[in-house]
Design an enzyme around this catalytic site. Structure first.
Site, PDB file in Angstrom:
ATOM      1  N   GLU A   1      29.869  46.671  42.654  1.00 33.66           N
ATOM      2  CA  GLU A   1      30.745  47.816  42.894  1.00 33.66           C
ATOM      3  C   GLU A   1      30.246  49.086  42.182  1.00 33.66           C
ATOM      4  O   GLU A   1      31.014  50.017  41.952  1.00 33.66           O
ATOM      5  CB  GLU A   1      32.163  47.488  42.440  1.00 33.66           C
ATOM      6  CG  GLU A   1      32.784  46.312  43.189  1.00 33.66           C
ATOM      7  CD  GLU A   1      34.118  45.900  42.606  1.00 33.66           C
ATOM      8  OE1 GLU A   1      35.100  46.617  42.827  1.00 33.66           O
ATOM      9  OE2 GLU A   1      34.168  44.857  41.924  1.00 33.66           O
TER      10      GLU A   1
ATOM     11  N   SER B   1      36.897  44.536  45.345  1.00 29.92           N
ATOM     12  CA  SER B   1      36.688  45.438  46.479  1.00 29.92           C
ATOM     13  C   SER B   1      36.415  44.706  47.785  1.00 29.92           C
ATOM     14  O   SER B   1      35.713  45.218  48.660  1.00 29.92           O
ATOM     15  CB  SER B   1      35.546  46.419  46.193  1.00 29.92           C
ATOM     16  OG  SER B   1      35.935  47.323  45.196  1.00 29.92           O
TER      17      SER B   1
ATOM     18  N   TYR C   1      36.976  52.562  50.936  1.00 28.49           N
ATOM     19  CA  TYR C   1      36.345  53.663  50.217  1.00 28.49           C
ATOM     20  C   TYR C   1      35.642  54.710  51.076  1.00 28.49           C
ATOM     21  O   TYR C   1      35.434  55.826  50.629  1.00 28.49           O
ATOM     22  CB  TYR C   1      35.323  53.103  49.215  1.00 28.49           C
ATOM     23  CG  TYR C   1      35.923  52.181  48.205  1.00 28.49           C
ATOM     24  CD1 TYR C   1      36.786  52.667  47.226  1.00 28.49           C
ATOM     25  CD2 TYR C   1      35.681  50.812  48.237  1.00 28.49           C
ATOM     26  CE1 TYR C   1      37.356  51.824  46.294  1.00 28.49           C
ATOM     27  CE2 TYR C   1      36.252  49.962  47.307  1.00 28.49           C
ATOM     28  CZ  TYR C   1      37.079  50.473  46.338  1.00 28.49           C
ATOM     29  OH  TYR C   1      37.646  49.627  45.415  1.00 28.49           O
TER      30      TYR C   1
ATOM     31  N   ARG D   1      46.621  47.293  38.637  1.00 27.28           N
ATOM     32  CA  ARG D   1      47.174  47.384  39.992  1.00 27.28           C
ATOM     33  C   ARG D   1      47.104  46.017  40.650  1.00 27.28           C
ATOM     34  O   ARG D   1      46.036  45.389  40.667  1.00 27.28           O
ATOM     35  CB  ARG D   1      46.385  48.393  40.828  1.00 27.28           C
ATOM     36  CG  ARG D   1      47.096  48.898  42.059  1.00 27.28           C
ATOM     37  CD  ARG D   1      46.165  49.546  43.055  1.00 27.28           C
ATOM     38  NE  ARG D   1      45.439  48.515  43.797  1.00 27.28           N
ATOM     39  CZ  ARG D   1      44.121  48.444  43.878  1.00 27.28           C
ATOM     40  NH1 ARG D   1      43.361  49.325  43.245  1.00 27.28           N
ATOM     41  NH2 ARG D   1      43.552  47.481  44.572  1.00 27.28           N
TER      42      ARG D   1
ATOM     43  N   ASP E   1      47.763  43.517  44.064  1.00 26.16           N
ATOM     44  CA  ASP E   1      47.871  43.490  45.518  1.00 26.16           C
ATOM     45  C   ASP E   1      48.868  42.425  45.924  1.00 26.16           C
ATOM     46  O   ASP E   1      48.815  41.282  45.421  1.00 26.16           O
ATOM     47  CB  ASP E   1      46.504  43.209  46.135  1.00 26.16           C
ATOM     48  CG  ASP E   1      45.489  44.302  45.811  1.00 26.16           C
ATOM     49  OD1 ASP E   1      45.925  45.458  45.647  1.00 26.16           O
ATOM     50  OD2 ASP E   1      44.296  43.991  45.722  1.00 26.16           O
TER      51      ASP E   1
ATOM     52  N   GLU F   1      46.034  39.293  43.740  1.00 23.16           N
ATOM     53  CA  GLU F   1      45.170  39.466  42.569  1.00 23.16           C
ATOM     54  C   GLU F   1      45.604  40.714  41.818  1.00 23.16           C
ATOM     55  O   GLU F   1      46.430  41.493  42.305  1.00 23.16           O
ATOM     56  CB  GLU F   1      43.707  39.599  42.986  1.00 23.16           C
ATOM     57  CG  GLU F   1      43.428  40.782  43.894  1.00 23.16           C
ATOM     58  CD  GLU F   1      41.973  40.834  44.341  1.00 23.16           C
ATOM     59  OE1 GLU F   1      41.176  41.493  43.638  1.00 23.16           O
ATOM     60  OE2 GLU F   1      41.639  40.239  45.377  1.00 23.16           O
TER      61      GLU F   1
ATOM     62  N   ASN G   1      43.975  44.025  39.423  1.00 19.04           N
ATOM     63  CA  ASN G   1      42.796  44.767  38.983  1.00 19.04           C
ATOM     64  C   ASN G   1      43.119  45.462  37.663  1.00 19.04           C
ATOM     65  O   ASN G   1      44.094  46.210  37.581  1.00 19.04           O
ATOM     66  CB  ASN G   1      42.417  45.819  40.019  1.00 19.04           C
ATOM     67  CG  ASN G   1      42.102  45.214  41.371  1.00 19.04           C
ATOM     68  OD1 ASN G   1      41.049  44.622  41.553  1.00 19.04           O
ATOM     69  ND2 ASN G   1      43.020  45.328  42.319  1.00 19.04           N
TER      70      ASN G   1
ATOM     71  N   GLY H   1      40.203  51.454  41.020  1.00 21.66           N
ATOM     72  CA  GLY H   1      39.445  52.606  41.467  1.00 21.66           C
ATOM     73  C   GLY H   1      40.155  53.920  41.152  1.00 21.66           C
ATOM     74  O   GLY H   1      41.382  53.990  41.139  1.00 21.66           O
TER      75      GLY H   1
END
Length: 326
Positions: free
Chosen positions: A26, A154, A224, A263, A265, A279, A281, A285
């Site tokens: 990433e 990602s 992205y 964050r 999901d 999951e 993070n 991002g």
């Protein structure tokens, strides 16, 4: 949330390294995140500098007199506890979760085990080590099934499998990124994400974002590099449904011992509106397409304020929660 919005003196934060780039898959996104953070911090008077661990040894942070680090690295060697451990040894406070929480959150299988133990909803799964085991997982979990690396982000190396004939290729793709491969039950429904700021009892969820991707394909490219994915914030979900997601995400964040920001999901199963954690993070991002800044804006916090708030929360594992809250 009140602590996150308190007045912060940029000059008191000292010389700041924005860690970006790195050696993970990433890297490209991390460079975009880091540049955004760097520009935002400098615009507010922070003495901020870019630092790419792929180009300099981390020990140079000490030699160059950095007082704290904003971690804008994503994936391996940045979000998995390794950089956090190095910064602990150097004694340089850093943003986001500590060593253990970062390591556990990066490992999707370990995360799911902890969440399941704590009674949090997450899709059923199997860890596989061969194409044959992937086919067996499909028989157990049913189609469609998600096959992905256990420790990458990602949506790298992810495949949605609908037939046993796809299992070998799906396993091979995921195994390119990690030797641990996760097969996960697919949840048909709405895709959402929810950010958290703070630590412990003070950790609070930001507004939920509902994601509508082309054909439900929220992959690396659509995350992205395209403008076809729709992001709804306010989410448009019923208030009680949004509140439930926020409550689950806050508990998921605390259960792993996360701090600073993160964050998660979440899929909402269409059949019964049951939310499922996918999951979390711990270094999300921060690009122009990123979701934490979007949620912060909905709460009345600009990108620049968000970056400064996260930076001000930088700490070490050895720092007590009371000192961090001060």
């Amino acid at each position: 949330m009140s602590n996150s919005m308190k007045k912060i003196d940029p000059r008191a934060l000292g010389k700041v390294a924005v860690l970006m780039g790195g050696r993970s898959s990433e890297r490209e996104v991390s460079l975009m995140s880091g540049q955004g953070v760097l520009d935002a911090l400098r615009a507010q008077g922070v003495d901020a500098h870019a630092f790419d661990p792929a180009e300099q040894e981390l020990g140079a942070l000490k030699a160059q007199g950095f007082a704290r680090c904003f971690i804008a690295l994503h994936g391996r060697f940045g979000e998995d506890g390794t950089v956090q451990g190095a910064l602990e040894l150097l004694g340089i406070p850093y943003t986001g979760s500590g060593v253990m929480a970062s390591s556990m959150a990066m490992d999707k299988i370990m995360t799911k085990r902890i969440w399941r133990f704590e009674g949090l909803p997450t899709p059923d799964w199997r860890m596989v080590a061969s194409p044959e085991a992937t086919t067996a997982a499909l028989a157990a979990l049913g189609a469609p099934m998600i096959v992905k690396p256990a420790r990458d982000g990602s949506s790298m190396g992810l495949t949605k499998v609908t037939d046993a004939s796809q299992c070998a290729a799906a396993y091979a793709l995921a195994a390119k990124y990690d030797d641990e491969v996760l097969c996960e039950q697919f949840i048909a429904g709405e895709e959402t994400t929810c950010a958290v700021l703070g630590e412990g009892a003070a950790a609070a969820a930001l507004p939920v974002i509902r994601i509508v991707a082309p054909d439900g394909n929220y992959d690396y490219q659509n995350k992205y590099f395209t403008d076809v994915t729709q992001y709804h914030c306010p989410s448009g979900l019923p208030a009680d449904e949004e509140a439930r997601i926020q409550q689950i995400v806050e508990k998921a964040f605390r259960t792993l011992g996360c701090r600073g920001w993160g964050r998660a999901d979440v899929m909402i199963r269409q059949s019964d509106r049951q939310p499922f954690l996918l999951e979390i993070n711990t270094s999300p991002g921060m690009t122009s397409h990123s979701l934490v800044p979007m949620a912060a804006r909905a709460r009345g916090m600009s990108y620049e304020q968000l970056c400064l708030t996260i930076l001000a929360s930088a700490s070490l594992d050895s720092t007590s929660s009371e000192e961090r809250a001060a």
